[in-house]
Write a protein that holds these residues in place. Structure first.
Motif, PDB file in Angstrom:
ATOM      1  N   GLY A  26      51.968 144.646 -21.104  1.00  0.00           N
ATOM      2  CA  GLY A  26      52.583 144.912 -19.812  1.00  0.00           C
ATOM      3  C   GLY A  26      52.858 143.621 -19.063  1.00  0.00           C
ATOM      4  O   GLY A  26      53.482 142.688 -19.588  1.00  0.00           O
ATOM      5  N   ASP A  27      52.358 143.534 -17.830  1.00  0.00           N
ATOM      6  CA  ASP A  27      52.548 142.318 -17.028  1.00  0.00           C
ATOM      7  C   ASP A  27      51.499 141.254 -17.331  1.00  0.00           C
ATOM      8  O   ASP A  27      51.547 140.158 -16.763  1.00  0.00           O
ATOM      9  N   ASN A  28      50.542 141.564 -18.198  1.00  0.00           N
ATOM     10  CA  ASN A  28      49.419 140.665 -18.442  1.00  0.00           C
ATOM     11  C   ASN A  28      49.420 140.136 -19.870  1.00  0.00           C
ATOM     12  O   ASN A  28      50.186 140.590 -20.722  1.00  0.00           O
ATOM     13  N   LEU A  29      48.516 139.173 -20.110  1.00  0.00           N
ATOM     14  CA  LEU A  29      48.280 138.643 -21.451  1.00  0.00           C
ATOM     15  C   LEU A  29      46.824 138.882 -21.829  1.00  0.00           C
ATOM     16  O   LEU A  29      45.949 138.929 -20.964  1.00  0.00           O
ATOM     17  N   GLU A  30      46.570 139.020 -23.126  1.00  0.00           N
ATOM     18  CA  GLU A  30      45.210 139.162 -23.629  1.00  0.00           C
ATOM     19  C   GLU A  30      44.924 138.069 -24.651  1.00  0.00           C
ATOM     20  O   GLU A  30      45.800 137.690 -25.426  1.00  0.00           O
TER      21      GLU A  30
ATOM     22  N   GLU B 272      47.388 133.968 -13.705  1.00  0.00           N
ATOM     23  CA  GLU B 272      47.645 132.968 -14.749  1.00  0.00           C
ATOM     24  C   GLU B 272      48.526 133.518 -15.866  1.00  0.00           C
ATOM     25  O   GLU B 272      48.804 132.840 -16.838  1.00  0.00           O
ATOM     26  N   GLY B 273      48.958 134.777 -15.723  1.00  0.00           N
ATOM     27  CA  GLY B 273      49.765 135.408 -16.760  1.00  0.00           C
ATOM     28  C   GLY B 273      51.249 135.117 -16.609  1.00  0.00           C
ATOM     29  O   GLY B 273      51.659 134.187 -15.890  1.00  0.00           O
ATOM     30  N   PRO B 274      52.100 135.909 -17.253  1.00  0.00           N
ATOM     31  CA  PRO B 274      53.552 135.674 -17.217  1.00  0.00           C
ATOM     32  C   PRO B 274      54.149 136.002 -15.851  1.00  0.00           C
ATOM     33  O   PRO B 274      53.651 136.886 -15.146  1.00  0.00           O
ATOM     34  N   PRO B 275      55.219 135.301 -15.465  1.00  0.00           N
ATOM     35  CA  PRO B 275      55.909 135.654 -14.216  1.00  0.00           C
ATOM     36  C   PRO B 275      56.449 137.080 -14.292  1.00  0.00           C
ATOM     37  O   PRO B 275      56.956 137.511 -15.328  1.00  0.00           O
TER      38      PRO B 275
END
Length: 349
Positions: A249-253, A297-300
């Motif tokens: 989604g809007d985040n990173l793992e 700190e994730g993607p714009p």
């Protein structure tokens, strides 16, 4: 470029599904793309042929019309037009062909994960139809002109059946719905009035795009017919996977290994971010699978409202083999670590 048999051009059976047609097109488009075959005219012509074939049968409705040899023109809208002398439809209220908006086009661009996160300009090459420069779009050989179709008298449609109540309009079989006849066709475009050419653009990829995102370039699609407005070009982003980050989604793992010692007594450890390493605190007694988060700190986000987060899944790294010194240390630890964590499974107190 005129395509005699779009199915053969794409190497698919006439009973192929739309998904199979799309897969065949993407494979061939990547294989013969001019950016991968610079200076190869044969590959460029094959690329145009593949694109022309997909333009014909890549859309279910256009494919149906092709399979039926043109199909019925306008359907119910033309019935109403004939009934009431309507003002709508492709021929307009006076029965003459009207300007038509050009078709939308679609192409793909391959991006590294870092490119997708940062955004920027990316060059693309797209085959499009354009007005023939030899005949200036008329379709007729230079020095000649198209003539009014004698069957439909320039309307582009003919009416059939219907009795006293209504009649059904369909494209004129003599002129193909253009309203004109070309007795001496242009040697370059063979009477179509259009040729296939490659257009090169630089598309602005917004930061944070995902795999499958669509970037619209207004007015960069096919030119319109009879001075109609051009269609749009949609650029589909194909983002290559990162060996470290996984998009959710809007985040990173990120999976982060920690040692047994770090998990037991706690530690400050370095973790990767999109802007270089940062430190997070591993609390004493951290369990395998614990998730910690770095906000912002994730993607714009594509809507421009800040950035997503990075979730770090802490994974206790158990060594597969031990040195003599390590084994002795573990044995000593075992003597002071009391209790059986499995007792509750058996109802023991």
């Amino acid at each position: 470029m005129a395509v005699k048999d779009p199915y053969k051009a794409l190497g698919v059976d006439k009973k192929a599904s739309q998904e199979d047609i799309k897969k065949a097109y993407r494979k061939l488009a990547r294989q013969y793309h001019p950016d991968k075959n610079p200076g190869d005219k044969a590959a460029e012509e094959r690329f145009k042929e593949v694109q022309g074939a997909y333009d014909t049968i890549g859309d279910p409705e256009k494919r149906k019309q092709y399979d039926q040899g043109g199909g019925v023109f306008g359907g119910f809208g033309d019935i109403l037009s004939d009934l009431f002398g309507g003002a709508g439809g492709a021929t307009g209220g006076r029965g003459r062909p009207q300007p038509e908006r050009g078709r939308d086009l679609e192409t793909e661009v391959s991006l590294a994960f870092e490119q997708a996160m940062e955004g920027g300009q990316v060059p693309i090459t797209v085959p499009v139809n354009s007005g023939c420069k030899t005949c200036h779009g008329t379709g007729a050989k230079p020095g000649t002109s198209p003539t009014v179709c004698p069957r439909c008298q320039g309307r582009g449609v003919v009416s059939e059946g219907g009795g006293n109540l209504f009649s059904i309009s369909q494209p004129c079989p003599q002129c193909g719905g253009t309203g004109t006849e070309i007795k001496d066709p242009c040697p370059t475009c063979h009477g179509s009035g259009q040729t296939r050419e490659l257009k090169r653009y630089r598309v602005n990829i917004p930061a944070g795009v995902r795999d499958g995102s669509r970037v619209r370039l207004a007015g960069k699609g096919e030119p319109g017919l009879r001075s109609g407005p051009p269609g749009d070009l949609y650029v589909i982003t194909r983002v290559r996977e990162s060996p470290v980050f996984k998009r959710k989604g809007d985040n990173l793992e990120v999976d982060v290994p920690v040692t047994i010692v770090e998990a037991i007594r706690g530690a400050d450890i370095e973790v990767p971010t999109l802007n270089g390493p940062k430190k997070i605190r591993v609390a004493p007694g951290t369990q395998h699978g614990t998730v910690q988060r770095l906000r912002g700190e994730g993607p714009p986000r594509l809507n421009g409202r800040g950035r997503g987060d990075i979730h770090y899944r802490l994974q206790v790294d158990v060594p597969r083999s031990l040195s003599k010194e390590q084994r002795e240390a573990v044995d000593e630890l075992a003597t002071v670590m009391n209790g059986n964590p499995r007792e509750r499974l058996f109802g023991r107190s």
